[in-house]
Design a protein around this motif. Structure first.
Motif, PDB file in Angstrom:
ATOM      1  N   ALA A   1       0.833  -1.193   0.000  1.00  0.00           N
ATOM      2  CA  ALA A   1       0.000   0.000   0.000  1.00  0.00           C
ATOM      3  C   ALA A   1       0.865   1.238   0.000  1.00  0.00           C
ATOM      4  O   ALA A   1       2.062   1.175   0.258  1.00  0.00           O
ATOM      5  N   ALA A   2       0.242   2.362  -0.306  1.00  0.00           N
ATOM      6  CA  ALA A   2       0.940   3.638  -0.227  1.00  0.00           C
ATOM      7  C   ALA A   2       0.953   4.162   1.205  1.00  0.00           C
ATOM      8  O   ALA A   2       1.376   5.272   1.454  1.00  0.00           O
ATOM      9  N   LEU A   3       0.492   3.340   2.134  1.00  0.00           N
ATOM     10  CA  LEU A   3       0.451   3.685   3.553  1.00  0.00           C
ATOM     11  C   LEU A   3      -0.329   4.971   3.796  1.00  0.00           C
ATOM     12  O   LEU A   3       0.105   5.851   4.532  1.00  0.00           O
TER      13      LEU A   3
ATOM     14  N   VAL B   1      -2.727   2.435   7.280  1.00  0.00           N
ATOM     15  CA  VAL B   1      -2.363   2.628   8.681  1.00  0.00           C
ATOM     16  C   VAL B   1      -3.496   2.174   9.598  1.00  0.00           C
ATOM     17  O   VAL B   1      -3.262   1.530  10.627  1.00  0.00           O
ATOM     18  N   ALA B   2      -4.741   2.477   9.225  1.00  0.00           N
ATOM     19  CA  ALA B   2      -5.874   2.061  10.053  1.00  0.00           C
ATOM     20  C   ALA B   2      -5.954   0.544  10.142  1.00  0.00           C
ATOM     21  O   ALA B   2      -6.182  -0.016  11.223  1.00  0.00           O
ATOM     22  N   CYS B   3      -5.755  -0.145   9.019  1.00  0.00           N
ATOM     23  CA  CYS B   3      -5.784  -1.609   9.038  1.00  0.00           C
ATOM     24  C   CYS B   3      -4.646  -2.170   9.881  1.00  0.00           C
ATOM     25  O   CYS B   3      -4.819  -3.165  10.593  1.00  0.00           O
ATOM     26  N   SER B   4      -3.480  -1.540   9.816  1.00  0.00           N
ATOM     27  CA  SER B   4      -2.355  -2.025  10.617  1.00  0.00           C
ATOM     28  C   SER B   4      -2.666  -1.912  12.102  1.00  0.00           C
ATOM     29  O   SER B   4      -2.370  -2.815  12.887  1.00  0.00           O
TER      30      SER B   4
ATOM     31  N   MET C   1     -14.487   0.157  20.527  1.00  0.00           N
ATOM     32  CA  MET C   1     -15.688   0.221  19.692  1.00  0.00           C
ATOM     33  C   MET C   1     -15.396  -0.258  18.278  1.00  0.00           C
ATOM     34  O   MET C   1     -16.216  -0.939  17.649  1.00  0.00           O
ATOM     35  N   LYS C   2     -14.230   0.076  17.764  1.00  0.00           N
ATOM     36  CA  LYS C   2     -13.851  -0.384  16.423  1.00  0.00           C
ATOM     37  C   LYS C   2     -13.712  -1.905  16.385  1.00  0.00           C
ATOM     38  O   LYS C   2     -14.180  -2.570  15.451  1.00  0.00           O
ATOM     39  N   MET C   3     -13.056  -2.462  17.404  1.00  0.00           N
ATOM     40  CA  MET C   3     -12.900  -3.913  17.444  1.00  0.00           C
ATOM     41  C   MET C   3     -14.249  -4.597  17.641  1.00  0.00           C
ATOM     42  O   MET C   3     -14.493  -5.679  17.097  1.00  0.00           O
TER      43      MET C   3
END
Length: 332
Positions: free
Chosen positions: A124-126, A131-134, A273-275
């Motif tokens: 990815a171009a980061l 970054v969010a997925c990482s 909350m995201k998880m």
């Protein structure tokens, strides 16, 4: 509040935040671990190692007593839960082993997958998605993430074509400081996560990956590699397209996420909350339905937004960012 009789990771983090708020420091927190109230008793019963680190990442308490004084790695800290007091990060909670209700240790299938995914990579171009997925993968427990941009592998100490976001990424991933190009990074990887552009993954690279490789080629409308090019060579294939199995689309998240946030008037959207949203999406598929071509529900599955809204609202209440505590009827 507990789930199935087990204290959640979010609740333990809140207990620790309350302790720090009352004491103004971490001195004496080991007594809380061993008191049998909440944390200590739960750690002993479930075979968990419960670690508390201060704001500098140094272990101030360990339910086993083995790591006190040790400086945690960036990967460990990223996988833990932040302990916050009045908006300031004062420490981190890390759970290792056993099973937590609704926290960092999910169902058996999730733990088994995390145990197998020793190394994940994406191309990815980061940007924001990369970054969010990482961060989500690190919160879930993935320890070895390798990221690439057009110049190759991102690693701590790289000088060329770096910016503040890439510096953060370098500090928190690639623990062995692998260098080289994309083809070097893919060697031995369990997962390829593409968030970049069309046709950038070569079919012959699959042979360099670990056994039963997983490919998420999410560039749209043309993925990094077409499913036909690796048919029969990968265990799981997913794209962002609706004309192939396993369509991964952020529309699965947003309606339910915002419904849950609005229902409890949440003042923040935090990591828990995201998880909760991610696990709610995965949980829609039952164990007997789960297979290589059905790892994620359809964007048209009406169960998804309801499940996500419910679990996001619950996580908001548990982490005390909800301003409306009373349960409400979800408007779907």
């Amino acid at each position: 509040m507990t789930q199935g009789g087990m204290t959640t990771e979010a609740e333990l983090a809140q207990q620790l935040a309350d302790f720090y708020r009352a004491q103004g420091a971490w001195a004496g927190v080991e007594a809380l671990l061993g008191s049998g109230r909440g944390m200590g008793g739960m750690g002993g019963m479930m075979g968990q190692q419960i670690i508390v680190a201060d704001s500098d990442g140094r272990v101030v308490a360990d339910s086993t007593g083995r790591r006190v004084g040790e400086a945690l790695s960036a990967a460990d800290l990223s996988a833990g839960v932040a302990i916050q007091v009045d908006g300031q990060r004062v420490g981190a909670l890390l759970i290792q082993g056993g099973m937590m209700g609704g926290g960092g240790w999910g169902p058996a299938a999730e733990r088994d997958l995390l145990a197998r995914v020793n190394r994940a990579i994406w191309l990815a171009a980061l940007g924001a998605a990369g970054v969010a997925c990482s961060k989500m993968m690190m919160m879930a427990g993935v320890k070895n993430i390798i990221g690439c941009d057009r110049q190759g592998v991102i690693y701590k100490g790289r000088k060329e074509h770096m910016n503040s976001m890439k510096e953060w990424f370098a500090d928190h991933t690639n623990p062995k400081r692998l260098q080289g190009g994309m083809e070097d990074a893919i060697k031995g990887a369990d997962l390829f996560l593409g968030l970049s552009g069309p046709g950038l993954f070569k079919a012959e690279w699959v042979r360099k990956m670990a056994s039963d490789p997983i490919i998420f080629a999410l560039s749209n409308p043309v993925p990094e590699i077409m499913p036909e090019e690796v048919e029969g060579k990968v265990r799981i294939m997913a794209t962002g397209r609706s004309d192939y199995p396993n369509q991964i689309n952020n529309v699965l998240c947003f309606p339910g996420l915002f419904r849950g946030v609005l229902d409890v008037h949440a003042k923040d959207i935090n990591d828990q909350m995201k998880m909760a949203a991610a696990r709610a999406i995965a949980g829609v598929i039952t164990e007997d339905q789960l297979c290589e071509e059905y790892i994620i529900p359809s964007v048209f599955d009406s169960r998804v937004p309801k499940a996500v809204a419910h679990d996001v609202a619950k996580a908001a209440r548990q982490t005390k960012v909800a301003r409306r505590i009373k349960k409400t009827v979800i408007g779907f």
